[in-house]
Scaffold this motif. Sequence first.
Motif, PDB file in Angstrom:
ATOM      1  N   UNK A   1      10.093  -0.369  11.353  1.00 30.70           N
ATOM      2  CA  UNK A   1       9.818   0.504  10.687  1.00 30.70           C
ATOM      3  C   UNK A   1       9.656   1.849  10.354  1.00 30.70           C
ATOM      4  N   UNK A   2       8.923   2.322   9.398  1.00 33.30           N
ATOM      5  CA  UNK A   2       7.630   3.245   9.480  1.00 33.30           C
ATOM      6  C   UNK A   2       6.537   3.419  10.435  1.00 33.30           C
ATOM      7  N   UNK A   3       6.567   4.810  11.243  1.00 28.26           N
ATOM      8  CA  UNK A   3       5.157   4.604  11.871  1.00 28.26           C
ATOM      9  C   UNK A   3       3.597   4.546  10.748  1.00 28.26           C
ATOM     10  N   UNK A   4       3.074   3.621  11.191  1.00 31.78           N
ATOM     11  CA  UNK A   4       2.020   3.559   9.951  1.00 31.78           C
ATOM     12  C   UNK A   4       0.941   4.263  10.311  1.00 31.78           C
ATOM     13  N   UNK A   5       0.816   5.153  11.187  1.00 27.76           N
ATOM     14  CA  UNK A   5       0.031   5.930  11.558  1.00 27.76           C
ATOM     15  C   UNK A   5      -0.021   7.247  10.004  1.00 27.76           C
ATOM     16  N   UNK A   6       1.129   7.405  10.009  1.00 29.73           N
ATOM     17  CA  UNK A   6       1.402   8.349   8.689  1.00 29.73           C
ATOM     18  C   UNK A   6       0.974   7.859   7.644  1.00 29.73           C
ATOM     19  N   UNK A   7      -0.266   8.452   6.923  1.00 29.87           N
ATOM     20  CA  UNK A   7      -0.742   7.659   5.795  1.00 29.87           C
ATOM     21  C   UNK A   7       0.171   8.446   4.526  1.00 29.87           C
ATOM     22  N   UNK A   8       0.500   9.518   4.480  1.00 25.73           N
ATOM     23  CA  UNK A   8       1.247  10.093   3.193  1.00 25.73           C
ATOM     24  C   UNK A   8       2.061  11.013   4.102  1.00 25.73           C
ATOM     25  N   UNK A   9       3.247  12.143   4.354  1.00 25.84           N
ATOM     26  CA  UNK A   9       4.589  12.741   4.219  1.00 25.84           C
ATOM     27  C   UNK A   9       4.111  13.149   5.753  1.00 25.84           C
TER      28      UNK A   9
ATOM     29  N   UNK B   1      -5.729   1.386  -1.118  1.00 24.63           N
ATOM     30  CA  UNK B   1      -4.212   2.295  -0.769  1.00 24.63           C
ATOM     31  C   UNK B   1      -4.022   1.994   0.700  1.00 24.63           C
ATOM     32  N   UNK B   2      -2.642   1.643   1.250  1.00 20.69           N
ATOM     33  CA  UNK B   2      -2.185   1.771   2.229  1.00 20.69           C
ATOM     34  C   UNK B   2      -1.586   3.017   2.932  1.00 20.69           C
ATOM     35  N   UNK B   3      -1.399   3.836   1.903  1.00 24.80           N
ATOM     36  CA  UNK B   3      -0.892   4.804   2.508  1.00 24.80           C
ATOM     37  C   UNK B   3       0.999   4.553   2.124  1.00 24.80           C
TER      38      UNK B   3
END
Length: 313
Positions: free
Chosen positions: A193-201, A66-68
């Motif tokens: 793109x999205x900041x990949x640190x944020x797993x979700x929310x 699960x990558x988030x």
Amino acid sequence: MGVDVSILIVSYNTGAMTAACLESCAATSDGLATEMIVLDNASTDDSVSIIRDRFPSVNLIEQRTNLGFGRAVNLAASQAKGEYLLLLNPDTVVLPGAVANLLDFARANPRHGIYGGRTLGPDHTVDPRSCWAVPTVWSHVCFGLGLSTAFRRSALFDPESMGPWPRDTVRTVGVVTGCLLLIPRALFEQLGGFDSRFFMYGEDVDLSIRARRAGLDPVITPAAVVVHHGGASSAGWADKHVLVMTGKVTLARTHWTGWRRTVCLAMLVLGVALRAALATVIGRPAGTGSGGWRVVWTRQADWRAGYPPLPPA
């Protein structure tokens, strides 16, 4: 002929809902050149087999871990060919005209950069979560003192909610949420793109803040409407809100410095403590709803530091 819109969906144990979302996309996209990309985040249900068997034209990306949400969207976007990217949650159903109307609006109003629409709940009443105002020190104070709960939907004391506005007019907003978000692919790439640190929310809030700093002005139009069931991929109330709080802490650490960061972080902790205390006094069960704040409080170690930095590539 080029692709107008690449529709990106991240699924996680939402097989039936993802299928309904894909069906609605196919049924409402006449006249548009679209491609559909689904990234499955290591689902343990029958999501992969449903998508593979029923939607052979979909570009299905299967992940073993699960990558988030943020990283998954970035990976799906890297395979997209469309002029625009359309992010949809797997628990949405696209109503007729939504994609075409949103695309037409974006092309006619390019200065906004990020575009959203109107979301409805399963009963077709307005779901205001299609957009938010940008978080501020004041909105954090309102959360910390419980004002945003006591005066829900108040423009003054619950400012991130944008008050009672029913999302029925074109309006610039602070944040377009990722359940229904259209953005030019070139701009998504330009912003990293999205900041990949944020797993979700929190990843959509971060993206909108960065877009605004680049001179853009996110907007929603009521001409694009989807039904959003909400929370389909979340394990439970407390688990979801632990992730929500982790995202909020990460945003505060990322976008504020000095006393503003200190105040925002303190208000997040105070807000959880206050709600947990109230749930205890009132006697709410700890597992769900407002009683779940007691669980979130006991799990401070999971959220108070925010999301960790990503390891070097």
